[in-house]
Design a protein around this motif. Structure first.
Motif, PDB file in Angstrom:
ATOM      1  N   LEU A 197       0.830  -1.200   0.000  1.00 35.58           N
ATOM      2  CA  LEU A 197       0.000   0.000   0.000  1.00 35.58           C
ATOM      3  C   LEU A 197       0.868   1.254   0.000  1.00 35.58           C
ATOM      4  O   LEU A 197       0.625   2.203  -0.760  1.00 35.58           O
ATOM      5  N   GLU A 198       1.899   1.252   0.845  1.00 36.18           N
ATOM      6  CA  GLU A 198       2.780   2.420   0.939  1.00 36.18           C
ATOM      7  C   GLU A 198       3.591   2.629  -0.328  1.00 36.18           C
ATOM      8  O   GLU A 198       3.982   3.748  -0.655  1.00 36.18           O
ATOM      9  N   ALA A 199       3.848   1.528  -1.057  1.00 37.23           N
ATOM     10  CA  ALA A 199       4.593   1.633  -2.317  1.00 37.23           C
ATOM     11  C   ALA A 199       3.696   2.076  -3.477  1.00 37.23           C
ATOM     12  O   ALA A 199       4.175   2.276  -4.590  1.00 37.23           O
ATOM     13  N   GLY A 200       2.404   2.218  -3.207  1.00 37.32           N
ATOM     14  CA  GLY A 200       1.488   2.697  -4.238  1.00 37.32           C
ATOM     15  C   GLY A 200       0.962   1.620  -5.161  1.00 37.32           C
ATOM     16  O   GLY A 200       0.450   1.922  -6.246  1.00 37.32           O
ATOM     17  N   CYS A 201       1.076   0.339  -4.756  1.00 41.24           N
ATOM     18  CA  CYS A 201       0.540  -0.735  -5.585  1.00 41.24           C
ATOM     19  C   CYS A 201      -0.982  -0.620  -5.663  1.00 41.24           C
ATOM     20  O   CYS A 201      -1.650  -0.323  -4.669  1.00 41.24           O
ATOM     21  N   LYS A 202      -1.527  -0.860  -6.831  1.00 43.47           N
ATOM     22  CA  LYS A 202      -2.958  -0.699  -7.065  1.00 43.47           C
ATOM     23  C   LYS A 202      -3.744  -1.842  -6.425  1.00 43.47           C
ATOM     24  O   LYS A 202      -3.496  -3.007  -6.696  1.00 43.47           O
ATOM     25  N   VAL A 203      -4.692  -1.478  -5.563  1.00 40.06           N
ATOM     26  CA  VAL A 203      -5.456  -2.467  -4.802  1.00 40.06           C
ATOM     27  C   VAL A 203      -6.697  -2.913  -5.557  1.00 40.06           C
ATOM     28  O   VAL A 203      -7.426  -2.092  -6.116  1.00 40.06           O
ATOM     29  N   PHE A 204      -6.940  -4.214  -5.539  1.00 39.02           N
ATOM     30  CA  PHE A 204      -8.192  -4.766  -6.054  1.00 39.02           C
ATOM     31  C   PHE A 204      -9.181  -4.936  -4.906  1.00 39.02           C
ATOM     32  O   PHE A 204     -10.360  -4.645  -5.035  1.00 39.02           O
ATOM     33  N   GLY A 205      -8.669  -5.404  -3.756  1.00 36.80           N
ATOM     34  CA  GLY A 205      -9.526  -5.560  -2.584  1.00 36.80           C
ATOM     35  C   GLY A 205      -8.735  -5.988  -1.365  1.00 36.80           C
ATOM     36  O   GLY A 205      -7.719  -6.683  -1.481  1.00 36.80           O
ATOM     37  N   LEU A 206      -9.188  -5.549  -0.194  1.00 33.85           N
ATOM     38  CA  LEU A 206      -8.594  -5.959   1.081  1.00 33.85           C
ATOM     39  C   LEU A 206      -9.660  -6.672   1.902  1.00 33.85           C
ATOM     40  O   LEU A 206     -10.792  -6.193   1.997  1.00 33.85           O
ATOM     41  N   PHE A 207      -9.287  -7.795   2.513  1.00 34.39           N
ATOM     42  CA  PHE A 207     -10.247  -8.607   3.259  1.00 34.39           C
ATOM     43  C   PHE A 207      -9.647  -8.986   4.620  1.00 34.39           C
ATOM     44  O   PHE A 207      -8.466  -9.304   4.710  1.00 34.39           O
ATOM     45  N   SER A 208     -10.497  -8.956   5.653  1.00 34.67           N
ATOM     46  CA  SER A 208     -10.002  -9.313   6.980  1.00 34.67           C
ATOM     47  C   SER A 208     -11.099  -9.957   7.812  1.00 34.67           C
ATOM     48  O   SER A 208     -12.263  -9.543   7.763  1.00 34.67           O
ATOM     49  N   ASP A 209     -10.711 -10.981   8.582  1.00 35.10           N
ATOM     50  CA  ASP A 209     -11.642 -11.568   9.543  1.00 35.10           C
ATOM     51  C   ASP A 209     -11.391 -11.002  10.942  1.00 35.10           C
ATOM     52  O   ASP A 209     -12.001 -11.426  11.914  1.00 35.10           O
ATOM     53  N   LYS A 210     -10.467 -10.023  11.030  1.00 38.50           N
ATOM     54  CA  LYS A 210     -10.187  -9.337  12.300  1.00 38.50           C
ATOM     55  C   LYS A 210     -10.116  -7.834  12.027  1.00 38.50           C
ATOM     56  O   LYS A 210      -9.074  -7.198  12.227  1.00 38.50           O
ATOM     57  N   PRO A 211     -11.230  -7.245  11.543  1.00 38.72           N
ATOM     58  CA  PRO A 211     -11.200  -5.846  11.123  1.00 38.72           C
ATOM     59  C   PRO A 211     -10.793  -4.863  12.220  1.00 38.72           C
ATOM     60  O   PRO A 211     -10.221  -3.805  11.938  1.00 38.72           O
ATOM     61  N   GLN A 212     -11.036  -5.233  13.478  1.00 41.00           N
ATOM     62  CA  GLN A 212     -10.649  -4.359  14.585  1.00 41.00           C
ATOM     63  C   GLN A 212      -9.133  -4.207  14.686  1.00 41.00           C
ATOM     64  O   GLN A 212      -8.638  -3.207  15.225  1.00 41.00           O
ATOM     65  N   GLU A 213      -8.391  -5.183  14.145  1.00 41.45           N
ATOM     66  CA  GLU A 213      -6.924  -5.133  14.214  1.00 41.45           C
ATOM     67  C   GLU A 213      -6.304  -4.398  13.029  1.00 41.45           C
ATOM     68  O   GLU A 213      -5.104  -4.120  13.033  1.00 41.45           O
ATOM     69  N   VAL A 214      -7.104  -4.113  12.005  1.00 42.71           N
ATOM     70  CA  VAL A 214      -6.580  -3.459  10.800  1.00 42.71           C
ATOM     71  C   VAL A 214      -7.424  -2.222  10.458  1.00 42.71           C
ATOM     72  O   VAL A 214      -7.627  -1.897   9.291  1.00 42.71           O
ATOM     73  N   HIS A 215      -7.882  -1.537  11.509  1.00 45.42           N
ATOM     74  CA  HIS A 215      -8.771  -0.384  11.319  1.00 45.42           C
ATOM     75  C   HIS A 215      -8.097   0.768  10.575  1.00 45.42           C
ATOM     76  O   HIS A 215      -8.762   1.633  10.007  1.00 45.42           O
ATOM     77  N   ASP A 216      -6.740   0.773  10.565  1.00 41.94           N
ATOM     78  CA  ASP A 216      -6.018   1.853   9.890  1.00 41.94           C
ATOM     79  C   ASP A 216      -5.778   1.556   8.403  1.00 41.94           C
ATOM     80  O   ASP A 216      -5.193   2.369   7.690  1.00 41.94           O
ATOM     81  N   PHE A 217      -6.231   0.396   7.914  1.00 44.18           N
ATOM     82  CA  PHE A 217      -6.112   0.061   6.495  1.00 44.18           C
ATOM     83  C   PHE A 217      -7.360   0.567   5.765  1.00 44.18           C
ATOM     84  O   PHE A 217      -8.469   0.498   6.301  1.00 44.18           O
TER      85      PHE A 217
END
Length: 239
Positions: A37-57
């Motif tokens: 993400l920081e390198a600017g790679c183009k995202v298709f989708g982000l998925f998480s089963d622990k969204p509380q741990e990746v709230h800054d994404f």
């Protein structure tokens, strides 16, 4: 809610033919996803089963633990999975050193070599067409996010080396000891297959054969290709 088609797509990306077809790849783990993400790679989708741990994404889609288990290539999913577009390869420039791999097949070795290129500031990694795919999940896991900063190009290695115009150094067991050798500011370092070394076709194009000396008893047959790459890149940068 993640759909069955999304799960099917993500799962299919564990195979090279579907990565090639969709021009997508999967990365797992907070550190690796963040690096891309920081390198600017183009995202298709982000998925998480622990969204509380990746709230800054950004724009993370919450999924169930069972869905994540299906989507993940890991036995114990890390909690976040990113699907990214495969970037277009940049043109290889030999104003600095380039590492070239002749039929390296082990995903862990390729991943480690990509990480080493990142560490030693090698921008371009040239791979023969039969080298393992750099977007293989096991390769990506070993790169620890370095795939975002190294330009990996798959090409007809023999043809490329013929036309490179740069000095070509090959790693051989019977080469000249690399320590103390005056190396140029730019060149191509060729590393060979884990079992067979550099092929005869590529060997014919090598301008200098270099080696890492063995100090212990001659019981070890050879160094692992990633370990040898680390030692040789250290010598390249020492000059």
């Amino acid at each position: 809610m993640v759909t069955k088609n999304q799960i099917k797509l993500v799962t299919s990306l564990q195979q090279k033919k579907y990565r090639t077809k969709h021009k997508l790849f999967v990365v797992e783990g907070k550190k690796s996803v963040r690096e891309l993400l920081e390198a600017g790679c183009k995202v298709f989708g982000l998925f998480s089963d622990k969204p509380q741990e990746v709230h800054d994404f950004p724009n993370v889609e919450a999924v169930s633990a069972s869905d994540m288990k299906q989507m993940s290539s890991q036995s114990s999913p890390s909690g976040i999975l990113g699907v990214f577009h495969i970037p277009e390869s940049e043109k290889i420039v030999t104003k600095d050193w380039v590492v070239a791999l002749d039929s390296v097949r082990d995903p862990g070795n390729l991943g480690t070599i990509i990480r080493l290129c990142d560490w030693f500031g090698i921008e371009h990694l040239l791979c023969s067409l039969d080298t393992v795919d750099c977007y293989n999940p096991k390769v990506l896991q070993a790169t620890m996010g370095s795939i975002a900063r190294v330009n990996v190009v798959y090409t007809d290695l023999q043809e490329h080396l013929k036309n490179s115009g740069a000095p070509i150094y090959g790693a051989f067991m019977d080469g000249d000891v690399v320590y103390g050798k005056k190396l140029p500011e730019a060149g191509i370092l060729v590393m060979g297959n884990e079992a067979n070394g550099i092929s005869k076709e590529i060997e014919a194009l090598v301008s200098e054969r270099i080696a890492i000396p063995q100090f212990g008893p001659e019981t070890a047959e050879s160094l692992n290709v990633a370990t040898a790459t680390a030692i040789l890149l250290n010598e390249v940068r020492r000059d």
